[in-house]
Design a protein around this motif. Structure first.
Motif, mmCIF file in Angstrom:
data_model
loop_
_atom_site.group_PDB
_atom_site.id
_atom_site.type_symbol
_atom_site.label_atom_id
_atom_site.label_comp_id
_atom_site.label_asym_id
_atom_site.label_seq_id
_atom_site.Cartn_x
_atom_site.Cartn_y
_atom_site.Cartn_z
ATOM 1 N N ALA A 39 -0.194 -6.093 -5.513
ATOM 2 C CA ALA A 39 0.189 -7.397 -4.976
ATOM 3 C C ALA A 39 0.981 -8.141 -6.033
ATOM 4 O O ALA A 39 0.662 -8.071 -7.219
ATOM 5 C CB ALA A 39 -1.047 -8.197 -4.581
ATOM 6 N N ARG A 40 2.003 -8.791 -5.583
ATOM 7 C CA ARG A 40 2.825 -9.625 -6.456
ATOM 8 C C ARG A 40 2.745 -11.047 -5.950
ATOM 9 O O ARG A 40 3.112 -11.328 -4.820
ATOM 10 C CB ARG A 40 4.288 -9.164 -6.472
ATOM 11 N N LYS A 41 2.238 -11.913 -6.778
ATOM 12 C CA LYS A 41 2.069 -13.316 -6.392
ATOM 13 C C LYS A 41 3.102 -14.142 -7.137
ATOM 14 O O LYS A 41 3.121 -14.165 -8.361
ATOM 15 C CB LYS A 41 0.649 -13.786 -6.735
ATOM 16 N N ALA A 42 3.954 -14.783 -6.393
ATOM 17 C CA ALA A 42 4.943 -15.675 -6.992
ATOM 18 C C ALA A 42 4.478 -17.106 -6.788
ATOM 19 O O ALA A 42 4.128 -17.495 -5.674
ATOM 20 C CB ALA A 42 6.296 -15.456 -6.329
ATOM 21 N N ASN A 46 -5.683 -15.687 -8.824
ATOM 22 C CA ASN A 46 -4.588 -15.568 -7.858
ATOM 23 C C ASN A 46 -3.406 -14.904 -8.549
ATOM 24 O O ASN A 46 -2.287 -15.371 -8.476
ATOM 25 C CB ASN A 46 -4.225 -16.975 -7.357
ATOM 26 N N ARG A 47 -3.685 -13.809 -9.237
ATOM 27 C CA ARG A 47 -2.659 -13.155 -10.036
ATOM 28 C C ARG A 47 -2.279 -11.808 -9.429
ATOM 29 O O ARG A 47 -3.002 -11.246 -8.615
ATOM 30 C CB ARG A 47 -3.155 -12.969 -11.461
ATOM 31 N N SER A 48 -1.154 -11.285 -9.863
ATOM 32 C CA SER A 48 -0.704 -9.978 -9.410
ATOM 33 C C SER A 48 -1.671 -8.906 -9.896
ATOM 34 O O SER A 48 -2.345 -9.073 -10.913
ATOM 35 C CB SER A 48 0.694 -9.695 -9.950
ATOM 36 N N PHE A 49 -1.724 -7.783 -9.155
ATOM 37 C CA PHE A 49 -2.604 -6.691 -9.555
ATOM 38 C C PHE A 49 -2.055 -5.372 -9.044
ATOM 39 O O PHE A 49 -1.176 -5.325 -8.198
ATOM 40 C CB PHE A 49 -4.033 -6.900 -9.032
ATOM 41 N N GLU A 50 -2.609 -4.308 -9.595
ATOM 42 C CA GLU A 50 -2.357 -2.953 -9.109
ATOM 43 C C GLU A 50 -3.650 -2.171 -9.263
ATOM 44 O O GLU A 50 -4.225 -2.118 -10.351
ATOM 45 C CB GLU A 50 -1.242 -2.292 -9.904
ATOM 46 N N ILE A 86 0.872 -1.177 0.000
ATOM 47 C CA ILE A 86 0.000 0.000 0.000
ATOM 48 C C ILE A 86 0.903 1.219 0.000
ATOM 49 O O ILE A 86 1.761 1.353 0.873
ATOM 50 C CB ILE A 86 -0.920 0.026 1.234
ATOM 51 N N GLN A 87 0.698 2.107 -0.973
ATOM 52 C CA GLN A 87 1.546 3.285 -1.097
ATOM 53 C C GLN A 87 0.698 4.512 -1.393
ATOM 54 O O GLN A 87 -0.242 4.439 -2.196
ATOM 55 C CB GLN A 87 2.555 3.062 -2.221
ATOM 56 N N VAL A 88 1.023 5.634 -0.746
ATOM 57 C CA VAL A 88 0.333 6.899 -0.993
ATOM 58 C C VAL A 88 1.368 7.919 -1.435
ATOM 59 O O VAL A 88 2.388 8.111 -0.772
ATOM 60 C CB VAL A 88 -0.395 7.422 0.269
#
Length: 151
Positions: A76-79, A93-97, A65-67
C-alpha cells in the motif's frame, strides 16, 4: 544469529532446494520484518485458506495485490493528501509491503476490503496428474489363470 545446517536434507532429497531458501529467508526476515500491518492466516478447510490484513485508513485504489512465482505481495502506498498538524499521531497510516510464500498449486481466488480488513482467499488445487492414484498390479502380463479342482 543462529545458522542451521541443511546438508542432511540435500543428501536424501531431490527438488527441495526451494524449502532451504524459504527457511533461510524466514530466519533472516524474522528479525527485520516489522509487525505492521497486523494479519491473520486462517485455514478454512483442507484446501482453502484466507489471509486477513488490517488496512484501516487505506482505500482500494491505494492497495496492490500481486502474485509472482509462489510469492504473494500485498502493498500500500499512502500519499498525504492534506497537510495536517497533529498533537498526537497514534494511527499507523504509512505505506507497507507484506510478502507471503505460497506452496505449489496455491492460487489467489478473491480479495475483499470490508471495514478496514483486506481478506484474500486462497485455494490449493492440485492437478489430476499430481494427485495420488492406485496402480493395478497385472501379474502374468494380463493373462487370466484358471484353476481346476480335480475330483
Amino acid at each position: 544469529m543462529t545458522t542451521i545446517d541443511l546438508s542432511p536434507l540435500y543428501r536424501s532429497s531431490i527438488g527441495f532446494d526451494r524449502l532451504a531458501n524459504l527457511l533461510d529467508s524466514a530466519m533472516r526476515g524474522e528479525q527485520s520484518s516489522p509487525g505492521y500491518p497486523p494479519y491473520d492466516i486462517e485455514v478454512v478447510d483442507d484446501n482453502r485458506y484466507a489471509i486477513t490484513i488490517a488496512v484501516a485508513g487505506f482505500e482500494e485504489d491505494e492497495l496492490n495485490i500481486q502474485v509472482e512465482k509462489n510469492l504473494l505481495t500485498v502493498s500500500a502506498r499512502k500519499a498525504d493528501k492534506e497537510q495536517k498538524k497533529y498533537l498526537y499521531r497514534g494511527i499507523a497510516n504509512r505505506s507497507f509491503e507484506r510478502k507471503f510464500n505460497l506452496a505449489d498449486y496455491v492460487e489467489v481466488v478473491d480479495a475483499k476490503l470490508t471495514n478496514g480488513l483486506l481478506k484474500i482467499d486462497l485455494v490449493r488445487e492440485i492437478p489430476e496428474a499430481m494427485k495420488p492414484r492406485t496402480i493395478a498390479i497385472n501379474g502374468n502380463k494380463g493373462q487370466t489363470l484358471e484353476f481346476r479342482k480335480e475330483a
